[in-house]
Design a protein around this motif. Structure first.
Motif, mmCIF file in Angstrom:
data_model
loop_
_atom_site.group_PDB
_atom_site.id
_atom_site.type_symbol
_atom_site.label_atom_id
_atom_site.label_comp_id
_atom_site.label_asym_id
_atom_site.label_seq_id
_atom_site.Cartn_x
_atom_site.Cartn_y
_atom_site.Cartn_z
ATOM 1 N N LYS A 352 46.488 31.076 42.012
ATOM 2 C CA LYS A 352 47.265 31.904 41.085
ATOM 3 C C LYS A 352 46.787 33.344 41.122
ATOM 4 O O LYS A 352 47.549 34.277 40.892
ATOM 5 N N LYS A 353 45.490 33.509 41.400
ATOM 6 C CA LYS A 353 44.920 34.852 41.474
ATOM 7 C C LYS A 353 44.938 35.393 42.895
ATOM 8 O O LYS A 353 44.250 36.368 43.215
ATOM 9 N N LYS A 354 45.684 34.703 43.755
ATOM 10 C CA LYS A 354 45.931 35.173 45.126
ATOM 11 C C LYS A 354 44.705 35.165 46.042
ATOM 12 O O LYS A 354 44.504 36.052 46.876
ATOM 13 N N LEU A 355 43.919 34.108 45.867
ATOM 14 C CA LEU A 355 42.787 33.887 46.769
ATOM 15 C C LEU A 355 42.912 32.482 47.365
ATOM 16 O O LEU A 355 43.059 31.504 46.633
ATOM 17 N N LEU A 356 42.864 32.382 48.690
ATOM 18 C CA LEU A 356 42.942 31.078 49.341
ATOM 19 C C LEU A 356 41.545 30.583 49.711
ATOM 20 O O LEU A 356 40.805 31.269 50.422
ATOM 21 N N VAL A 357 41.191 29.399 49.183
ATOM 22 C CA VAL A 357 39.911 28.771 49.509
ATOM 23 C C VAL A 357 40.187 27.323 49.900
ATOM 24 O O VAL A 357 41.287 26.822 49.704
ATOM 25 N N ASN A 358 39.173 26.658 50.438
ATOM 26 C CA ASN A 358 39.359 25.283 50.894
ATOM 27 C C ASN A 358 38.549 24.337 50.004
ATOM 28 O O ASN A 358 37.385 24.589 49.710
#
Ligand code: PLP
Length: 394
Positions: A352-358
């Protein structure tokens, strides 16, 4: 939304996808079909070492696509030879065979080990691999991959793989018998949760393999090409593998893999192995541009420095949030562990905060960003992680 509904209708439902249709990438950023911009610390699953659509890679692909895309491997092609040369000259291995994926490279490694066993070890054929490893999705690599949940749907699996505890030299010794021809390990387990073995473990495995005449195969598909702060993971350990596999970041996102071996164990004879596409001009040109950039710009050193920077930022978060139990990583292969299974929920807040993590484990996030990421971008990621952790549980 429309694309996502069509996917649900037509595509085999084997991955639970995140609700994002990505349409564009540049550097460490990607954009979805709604025009939202994201900071991407997943990088195509540790693939985009130079970020998305790196100009050098785009140029190599574009020029090669307009020149020659595919020939059969009965002819010599120039990009294939260039990629072979740069990888051999920068590693401890002597010969290479190019493939289309990591699993295919590992299959080749195991085939080579079986040739070795047949020719040098009285027909020995068993390969010792580790629990929590990941070596790919083919049937043989599913047997090599020491994860029950991946193996169970496909039992009975191909024979000849013994899964033992990782980071336990005694387990390898006990599993060794007259049938053993090789030990295959990741220098750091990536999909298994960024498991870094104790210092000295790989050296002990190397010594054991030497003592028993076994091949040491290192799966460097995730750890290779600068990810861990050295060009190859084995370079941290003062050892050399007999066989090494690469894939993932090797061609800037174009599908590719590689099987490398020492001269003395390069035992395939004409016709004993092959591939239609493996190392075709398009993939090899992308590979050559990628590896040259990594080497010429010393990205391994950069990954080392940036990794330490990010880890210290995460350690700071750990001081502020009790839910964080551990930070582990080497270079830009990093995981953040929690005391509870909150990884999925945190991932969604980050999204939602525009950070992609795995989410690598129910209780761990993994960060595998491009090696060209900057300190400013890492600060941005740390800020979003901090906000997300603050929001979690509220
Ligand atoms: C991703 C990965 C593989 C499999 O590679 P594919 O290209 O998906 O077949 C194998 N080994 C390791 C260590 C990996 O990280």
């Amino acid at each position: 939304m429309e694309w996502q509904n069509l996917e649900k209708k037509y595509y085999m439902q084997v991955v639970k996808r995140l609700p994002l249709t990505l349409v564009k990438g540049a550097g460490v950023r990607v954009w979805d079909s709604e025009g939202n911009e994201y900071l991407d610390l997943v990088a195509g699953w540790a693939v985009n070492l130079l970020g998305h659509c790196h100009p050098e890679v785009v140029k190599a692909i574009t020029e090669q696509a307009a020149t020659l895309i595919q020939t059969s491997n009965q002819f010599y092609t120039i990009p294939q030879v260039k990629l072979a040369e740069i990888l051999i000259e920068n590693s401890c291995l002597d010969r290479i065979f190019l493939t289309n994926s990591g699993a295919e490279a590992n299959e080749g490694a195991v085939k080579l080990a079986k040739r070795y066993g047949k020719l040098k070890l009285d027909g020995a054929y068993e390969v010792i691999t580790a629990m929590n490893s990941f070596h790919g999705r083919t049937l043989a690599m599913t047997a090599a991959t020491g994860q029950k949940k991946l193996q169970e749907p496909y039992l009975p699996l191909p024979q000849g793989f013994i899964n033992v505890e990782y980071n336990d030299i005694q387990a390898i010794k006990e599993a060794t018998c007259e049938r053993t021809c090789a030990v295959m390990l990741e220098p750091i387990q990536g999909e298994g949760g960024v498991n870094i073995p104790d210092e000295g473990y790989l050296k002990m495995v190397r010594d054991w393999c030497d003592e028993k005449g076994l091949l040491l195969i290192l799966d460097e598909i995730q750890t290779g090409l600068g990810r861990t702060g050295k060009l190859f993971g084995y370079m941290h350990e003062g050892i050399e593998p007999d066989v090494m596999t690469l894939a993932k970041g090797l061609a800037g996102g174009v599908p590719i893999g590689a099987l490398l071996a020492k001269e003395r164990v390069s035992l395939f004879d004409y016709g004993e192995h092959g591939s239609t596409y493996g190392g075709n001009p398009l993939a090899a040109a992308a590979g050559y541009a990628t590896v040259r950039f990594i080497v010429e710009n010393n990205l391994p050193d950069k990954a080392d420095r940036l990794g330490k920077y990010f880890v210290s930022g995460l350690e700071n978060l750990k001081k502020q949030f009790n839910i964080i139990s551990e930070v582990r990583g080497r270079g830009l292969l990093i995981a953040l562990y929690f005391r509870e299974d909150i990884a999925e929920e945190l991932l969604k807040i980050c999204l939602k905060k525009k950070l992609l993590v795995n989410r690598v484990k129910p209780n761990a996030l993994r960060f595998i960003p491009p090696l060209i990421i900057t300190e400013r971008e890492l600060d941005e990621a740390l800020m979003i992680l901090k906000e997300s952790l603050g929001e979690y549980g509220r």
